[in-house]
Scaffold this motif. Structure first.
Motif, PDB file in Angstrom:
ATOM      1  N   LEU A  38       0.867  -1.179   0.000  1.00 15.89           N
ATOM      2  CA  LEU A  38       0.000   0.000   0.000  1.00 15.89           C
ATOM      3  C   LEU A  38       0.905   1.231   0.000  1.00 15.89           C
ATOM      4  N   ASP A  39       1.006   1.872  -1.148  1.00 13.62           N
ATOM      5  CA  ASP A  39       1.900   3.007  -1.283  1.00 13.62           C
ATOM      6  C   ASP A  39       1.467   3.852  -2.476  1.00 13.62           C
ATOM      7  N   LYS A  40       1.425   5.161  -2.261  1.00 11.27           N
ATOM      8  CA  LYS A  40       1.168   6.102  -3.345  1.00 11.27           C
ATOM      9  C   LYS A  40       2.480   6.830  -3.630  1.00 11.27           C
ATOM     10  N   PRO A  41       2.888   6.889  -4.885  1.00 15.50           N
ATOM     11  CA  PRO A  41       4.137   7.588  -5.202  1.00 15.50           C
ATOM     12  C   PRO A  41       4.072   9.070  -4.822  1.00 15.50           C
ATOM     13  N   PHE A  42       5.157   9.568  -4.262  1.00 18.29           N
ATOM     14  CA  PHE A  42       5.300  10.984  -3.888  1.00 18.29           C
ATOM     15  C   PHE A  42       4.229  11.444  -2.900  1.00 18.29           C
ATOM     16  N   TYR A  43       3.815  10.541  -2.013  1.00 22.36           N
ATOM     17  CA  TYR A  43       2.795  10.850  -1.006  1.00 22.36           C
ATOM     18  C   TYR A  43       3.239  10.228   0.309  1.00 22.36           C
ATOM     19  N   ASN A  44       3.033  10.940   1.406  1.00 24.38           N
ATOM     20  CA  ASN A  44       3.431  10.438   2.718  1.00 24.38           C
ATOM     21  C   ASN A  44       2.266   9.644   3.315  1.00 24.38           C
ATOM     22  N   ASP A  45       2.273   8.342   3.107  1.00 23.33           N
ATOM     23  CA  ASP A  45       1.195   7.457   3.557  1.00 23.33           C
ATOM     24  C   ASP A  45       1.206   7.288   5.075  1.00 23.33           C
ATOM     25  N   PHE A  46       0.045   6.976   5.636  1.00 26.79           N
ATOM     26  CA  PHE A  46      -0.136   6.556   7.030  1.00 26.79           C
ATOM     27  C   PHE A  46       0.350   7.593   8.037  1.00 26.79           C
ATOM     28  N   GLU A  47       0.050   8.855   7.772  1.00 23.70           N
ATOM     29  CA  GLU A  47       0.363   9.914   8.725  1.00 23.70           C
ATOM     30  C   GLU A  47      -0.681   9.939   9.833  1.00 23.70           C
ATOM     31  N   ARG A  48      -0.332  10.537  10.951  1.00 18.90           N
ATOM     32  CA  ARG A  48      -1.241  10.641  12.096  1.00 18.90           C
ATOM     33  C   ARG A  48      -2.568  11.268  11.672  1.00 18.90           C
ATOM     34  N   GLY A  49      -3.678  10.575  11.971  1.00 22.91           N
ATOM     35  CA  GLY A  49      -5.017  11.069  11.669  1.00 22.91           C
ATOM     36  C   GLY A  49      -5.455  10.932  10.218  1.00 22.91           C
ATOM     37  N   ALA A  50      -4.630  10.333   9.379  1.00 22.64           N
ATOM     38  CA  ALA A  50      -4.940  10.242   7.940  1.00 22.64           C
ATOM     39  C   ALA A  50      -5.887   9.087   7.628  1.00 22.64           C
ATOM     40  N   VAL A  51      -6.659   9.266   6.573  1.00 21.44           N
ATOM     41  CA  VAL A  51      -7.491   8.210   6.004  1.00 21.44           C
ATOM     42  C   VAL A  51      -7.084   8.126   4.540  1.00 21.44           C
ATOM     43  N   ASP A  52      -6.385   7.048   4.186  1.00 19.57           N
ATOM     44  CA  ASP A  52      -5.824   6.881   2.850  1.00 19.57           C
ATOM     45  C   ASP A  52      -6.535   5.767   2.099  1.00 19.57           C
ATOM     46  N   SER A  53      -6.758   5.949   0.794  1.00 21.05           N
ATOM     47  CA  SER A  53      -7.421   4.930  -0.035  1.00 21.05           C
ATOM     48  C   SER A  53      -6.476   4.423  -1.105  1.00 21.05           C
ATOM     49  N   TYR A  54      -6.613   3.133  -1.404  1.00 17.83           N
ATOM     50  CA  TYR A  54      -5.764   2.455  -2.384  1.00 17.83           C
ATOM     51  C   TYR A  54      -6.627   1.533  -3.233  1.00 17.83           C
ATOM     52  N   ASP A  55      -6.295   1.415  -4.512  1.00 25.61           N
ATOM     53  CA  ASP A  55      -6.960   0.463  -5.391  1.00 25.61           C
ATOM     54  C   ASP A  55      -6.121  -0.806  -5.445  1.00 25.61           C
ATOM     55  N   VAL A  56      -6.757  -1.938  -5.163  1.00 29.39           N
ATOM     56  CA  VAL A  56      -6.084  -3.232  -5.187  1.00 29.39           C
ATOM     57  C   VAL A  56      -6.765  -4.076  -6.269  1.00 29.39           C
ATOM     58  N   THR A  57      -6.004  -4.395  -7.307  1.00 28.83           N
ATOM     59  CA  THR A  57      -6.527  -5.199  -8.408  1.00 28.83           C
ATOM     60  C   THR A  57      -5.999  -6.623  -8.275  1.00 28.83           C
ATOM     61  N   VAL A  58      -6.886  -7.585  -8.441  1.00 32.08           N
ATOM     62  CA  VAL A  58      -6.517  -9.000  -8.319  1.00 32.08           C
ATOM     63  C   VAL A  58      -6.755  -9.704  -9.657  1.00 32.08           C
ATOM     64  N   GLU A  59      -6.105 -10.846  -9.844  1.00 32.70           N
ATOM     65  CA  GLU A  59      -6.204 -11.591 -11.102  1.00 32.70           C
ATOM     66  C   GLU A  59      -7.581 -12.227 -11.295  1.00 32.70           C
ATOM     67  N   GLU A  60      -8.105 -12.870 -10.228  1.00 34.50           N
ATOM     68  CA  GLU A  60      -9.379 -13.582 -10.326  1.00 34.50           C
ATOM     69  C   GLU A  60     -10.271 -13.204  -9.152  1.00 34.50           C
ATOM     70  N   ASP A  61     -11.567 -13.512  -9.293  1.00 35.69           N
ATOM     71  CA  ASP A  61     -12.526 -13.243  -8.229  1.00 35.69           C
ATOM     72  C   ASP A  61     -12.132 -14.004  -6.965  1.00 35.69           C
ATOM     73  N   LEU A  62     -12.163 -13.332  -5.823  1.00 34.10           N
ATOM     74  CA  LEU A  62     -11.771 -13.942  -4.553  1.00 34.10           C
ATOM     75  C   LEU A  62     -12.949 -14.559  -3.815  1.00 34.10           C
ATOM     76  N   GLY A  63     -14.152 -14.325  -4.274  1.00 38.43           N
ATOM     77  CA  GLY A  63     -15.343 -14.754  -3.533  1.00 38.43           C
ATOM     78  C   GLY A  63     -15.645 -13.725  -2.455  1.00 38.43           C
ATOM     79  N   GLU A  64     -16.398 -14.130  -1.454  1.00 36.95           N
ATOM     80  CA  GLU A  64     -16.688 -13.229  -0.330  1.00 36.95           C
ATOM     81  C   GLU A  64     -15.425 -13.045   0.501  1.00 36.95           C
TER      82      GLU A  64
END
Length: 115
Positions: A38-64
């Motif tokens: 989980l990392d955004k280029p040129f962004y300081n991730d996981f700072e105090r009080g932050a709410v960060d979003s990331y897109d995670v793409t997978v090869e196949e459906d994982l189910g529930e």
């Protein structure tokens, strides 16, 4: 390829943020995803009080989604992190919340179940 939106909330306590590497693995009823940094280029991730979003793409459906694994690995020096919660938006639009509300110290892997 299915895509999940993962939102990570860091606590607002003093020194709650981290510069360490944070990895996420999604475990579903059908299969397990690859480990994603989980990392955004040129962004300081996981700072105090932050709410960060990331897109995670997978090869196949994982189910529930049943659980998620979070791994924290040292970047430069030992750095604790206070993780409040993680939410996952599934490809079909469902929202799952995985509460944590604790400090993650050292280099650890923790498992969070849907709350």
């Amino acid at each position: 390829m299915p895509s999940y939106t993962v939102t990570v909330a860091t606590g607002s306590q003093w020194f709650a943020g981290t510069d360490d590497y944070v990895y996420l693995t999604l475990q579903g009823t059908a299969r397990c995803s690859e480990r994603h940094l989980l990392d955004k280029p040129f962004y300081n991730d996981f700072e105090r009080g932050a709410v960060d979003s990331y897109d995670v793409t997978v090869e196949e459906d994982l189910g529930e989604i049943q659980l998620i694994k979070i791994e924290k690995r040292k970047y430069w020096y030992q750095d604790d992190w206070y993780l409040k919660y993680i939410t996952v938006k599934t490809p079909v639009g469902d929202y799952l919340e995985f509460p944590c509300y604790r400090w993650i110290t050292d280099e650890k892997e923790i498992v969070l179940r849907d709350g």
